[in-house]
Scaffold this motif. Sequence first.
Motif, short mmCIF file in Angstrom:
data_model
loop_
_atom_site.label_atom_id
_atom_site.label_comp_id
_atom_site.label_asym_id
_atom_site.label_seq_id
_atom_site.Cartn_x
_atom_site.Cartn_y
_atom_site.Cartn_z
N PRO A 204 0.85 -1.20 0.00
CA PRO A 204 0.00 0.00 0.00
C PRO A 204 0.88 1.24 0.00
O PRO A 204 1.79 1.37 0.82
CB PRO A 204 -0.77 -0.12 1.32
CG PRO A 204 0.18 -0.84 2.23
CD PRO A 204 1.04 -1.73 1.37
N PRO A 205 0.65 2.18 -0.90
CA PRO A 205 1.42 3.43 -0.86
C PRO A 205 0.96 4.30 0.31
O PRO A 205 -0.13 4.11 0.84
CB PRO A 205 1.10 4.08 -2.20
CG PRO A 205 -0.23 3.52 -2.59
CD PRO A 205 -0.31 2.14 -2.02
N ILE A 206 1.79 5.24 0.70
CA ILE A 206 1.48 6.13 1.82
C ILE A 206 0.39 7.12 1.40
O ILE A 206 0.43 7.68 0.30
CB ILE A 206 2.75 6.87 2.28
CG1 ILE A 206 3.78 5.86 2.80
CG2 ILE A 206 2.42 7.91 3.34
CD1 ILE A 206 5.12 6.48 3.14
N SER A 207 -0.56 7.33 2.29
CA SER A 207 -1.68 8.24 1.99
C SER A 207 -1.20 9.68 1.82
O SER A 207 -0.23 10.11 2.46
CB SER A 207 -2.72 8.19 3.12
OG SER A 207 -3.26 6.89 3.24
N TRP A 208 -1.91 10.43 0.96
CA TRP A 208 -1.69 11.85 0.72
C TRP A 208 -0.24 12.16 0.34
O TRP A 208 0.32 13.18 0.72
CB TRP A 208 -2.07 12.68 1.95
CG TRP A 208 -3.45 12.41 2.47
CD1 TRP A 208 -3.77 11.76 3.63
CD2 TRP A 208 -4.69 12.74 1.85
NE1 TRP A 208 -5.12 11.67 3.77
CE2 TRP A 208 -5.72 12.27 2.70
CE3 TRP A 208 -5.03 13.39 0.66
CZ2 TRP A 208 -7.07 12.43 2.39
CZ3 TRP A 208 -6.37 13.55 0.36
CH2 TRP A 208 -7.37 13.07 1.22
N SER A 209 0.37 11.28 -0.44
CA SER A 209 1.79 11.45 -0.80
C SER A 209 1.96 12.46 -1.92
O SER A 209 1.12 12.58 -2.82
CB SER A 209 2.39 10.12 -1.24
OG SER A 209 2.44 9.22 -0.16
N ARG A 236 -4.29 8.42 -1.99
CA ARG A 236 -2.86 8.14 -1.98
C ARG A 236 -2.05 9.20 -2.70
O ARG A 236 -0.84 9.06 -2.88
CB ARG A 236 -2.59 6.76 -2.60
CG ARG A 236 -3.36 5.62 -1.94
CD ARG A 236 -2.94 5.37 -0.50
NE ARG A 236 -4.00 4.75 0.29
CZ ARG A 236 -3.79 4.01 1.38
NH1 ARG A 236 -2.55 3.83 1.82
NH2 ARG A 236 -4.79 3.51 2.04
N LEU A 237 -2.73 10.26 -3.15
CA LEU A 237 -2.03 11.37 -3.80
C LEU A 237 -2.53 12.68 -3.18
O LEU A 237 -3.72 12.85 -2.92
CB LEU A 237 -2.31 11.36 -5.30
CG LEU A 237 -1.50 12.32 -6.18
CD1 LEU A 237 0.00 12.07 -6.05
CD2 LEU A 237 -1.93 12.18 -7.64
N GLN A 489 -1.82 23.01 5.69
CA GLN A 489 -0.54 22.33 5.68
C GLN A 489 -0.50 21.20 6.72
O GLN A 489 -0.89 21.39 7.87
CB GLN A 489 0.59 23.32 5.97
CG GLN A 489 0.84 24.32 4.86
CD GLN A 489 1.33 23.68 3.57
OE1 GLN A 489 1.96 22.62 3.59
NE2 GLN A 489 1.05 24.32 2.44
N ASP A 490 -0.04 20.03 6.26
CA ASP A 490 0.16 18.85 7.13
C ASP A 490 -1.14 18.29 7.69
O ASP A 490 -1.10 17.42 8.58
CB ASP A 490 1.12 19.19 8.29
CG ASP A 490 2.49 19.67 7.80
OD1 ASP A 490 2.97 19.12 6.79
OD2 ASP A 490 3.04 20.59 8.41
N ARG A 491 -2.26 18.75 7.22
CA ARG A 491 -3.54 18.18 7.65
C ARG A 491 -4.45 17.97 6.42
O ARG A 491 -5.50 18.61 6.28
CB ARG A 491 -4.22 19.09 8.68
CG ARG A 491 -3.53 19.09 10.04
CD ARG A 491 -4.36 19.82 11.07
NE ARG A 491 -4.39 21.26 10.82
CZ ARG A 491 -5.18 22.12 11.47
NH1 ARG A 491 -6.03 21.68 12.38
NH2 ARG A 491 -5.14 23.41 11.18
N PRO A 492 -4.03 17.07 5.53
CA PRO A 492 -4.76 16.90 4.27
C PRO A 492 -6.20 16.42 4.44
O PRO A 492 -7.06 16.73 3.61
CB PRO A 492 -3.92 15.87 3.52
CG PRO A 492 -3.16 15.15 4.59
CD PRO A 492 -2.89 16.16 5.64
N LYS A 493 -6.49 15.68 5.50
CA LYS A 493 -7.85 15.19 5.71
C LYS A 493 -8.82 16.33 6.01
O LYS A 493 -10.02 16.20 5.77
CB LYS A 493 -7.89 14.17 6.85
CG LYS A 493 -7.26 12.83 6.51
CD LYS A 493 -7.45 11.84 7.65
CE LYS A 493 -6.85 10.48 7.32
NZ LYS A 493 -7.03 9.52 8.44
N GLU A 494 -8.30 17.42 6.54
CA GLU A 494 -9.16 18.53 6.95
C GLU A 494 -9.29 19.61 5.88
O GLU A 494 -10.18 20.46 5.96
CB GLU A 494 -8.61 19.15 8.24
CG GLU A 494 -8.56 18.18 9.41
CD GLU A 494 -7.91 18.78 10.64
OE1 GLU A 494 -8.03 20.02 10.84
OE2 GLU A 494 -7.26 18.03 11.40
#
Length: 516
Positions: A204-209, A236-237, A489-494
């Motif tokens: 699995p690739p790292i999420s939000w890469s 994943r992007l 920044q650093d909070r892609p889910k939000e």
Amino acid sequence: MCKLEKIKSNFDLEKGERKWLMGLKVLGEGGKVEKLRNSMVTRSRVKLWMIRATTTVLVWTCLVQLMALGEMWGPRVLKGWPSCFTPSSDSHLDLKISSIPAKVSLPPKRYYKNNGYLMVSCNGGLNQMRSAICDMVAIARYMDVTLIVPELDKTSFWNDPSEFQDIFDVDHFITSLRDEVRILKEVPKGLKEKVEQGNFLSMPPISWSDISYYRHQILPLIRKHKVVHLNKTDARLANNGLPLEIQKLRCRVNFNALRFTPQIEELGKRVISLLRENGPFLVLHLRYEMDMLAFSGCTQGCNDEEVEELTRMRYAYPWWKEKIIDSDLKRKEGLCPLTPEETALTLRALNIDPNIQVYIAAGEIYGGYRRMESLAASYPNLVRKETLLGPSDLRFFQNHSSQMAALDYLVSLESDIFVPTYDGNMAKVVEGHRRFLGFKKTIRLDRKVLVDLIDQYNEGSLSWHEFSSSVNAAHVGRSGKPSKRVVIQDRPKEEDYFYANPEECLQLQDESLSST
């Protein structure tokens, strides 16, 4: 004039029985003259028939060639001609033309040194997989690898056995992107045995890469192993910070390459046509289904038996990591889908015409008629695909939730108003697609504000006028108009999801992006 010679016979001729025909003196009634006449008449008829047949063939050949040219050159004069074999009504003509696949010129192939093969297995529902496919195409293009047609999720809650080609037009997907990336339906023969034996790297690739992660981490693995399988594809992007050409390619895949199968497209057009016959319509993505309630832990309005059933389901799926959930707290934070009762109040407060058709884009509503009663009372023109179409129309879609969702997706794109009651994947992807189609009206409900206002109204703290005014004030600027994507920044889910507002791909005419 030809010289006529007398023809002598070896038998006696009776008087008056000599006859002359075409310069020949023929003797005997019922003799040679009759045979000759019949022979010549027959030959004349044959020649006439042959001339007619040849002319007909030539005319039809010319017509076929002209129609072929008409398809190649687009909707010109020939396209406007009514058919000789069908009624000349516009609807029939449109149906006849739309059923003929248009011949489009293919983009030129892009030739590049192939660094290996990328296999991907998408996870989640239709729209989560849709955005993931767009990401994987962009990633494959950036790494100069060959992408194998993505495998769809068959093990999730929905247990949909559909393959890629059952939902999307796979040939169009491959050919429309051939100027960007090479896509194959399966791995080449030389690697097929290796793949069948499981001799490849799966990860699995790292999420939000960022795209550089794939360049520096994944590409070396593909070069080493020849084939790499990415077994997770959701988010994943990254949403932001990517090259413009990558963002535009994601849009191109989403809005052009991912076309549904002709069967789904035609049925979608039929549903839309049936709705349009009765005027404007609103699509309500009422995400009040059993899987969503079990996953989210939201049980507002459910009885004790239903709460227990939903809890059991949540524990039955190990990949749903959150198990102990405070439903009331989550609702107050705006993290629950609106209930049908809350939705009815919200639509009324927003002054949505009670006579408008409301198309329910969803699966089976949890709680059935009991939970839908108030919404049906406020908006009696509730319809679903199951009420617009007959069982025979939907029999091929039964037990195929992704194909059913594809129908809802098409209808949602064409609606006059789109209202999702939860900001899930369908809500976000449809919102972005409607922006692309000209910023069509999409009401993004502020659930945190709404549940607070609804509770105050139900408790008698607010009058209807106060409630309605507050609801409208809270939704100014939340109707899908041009806006900047919110970056955190650093909070892609939000932050804002790329596919909900792909601003890099939107054509704005004399309008500037505004922050909301």
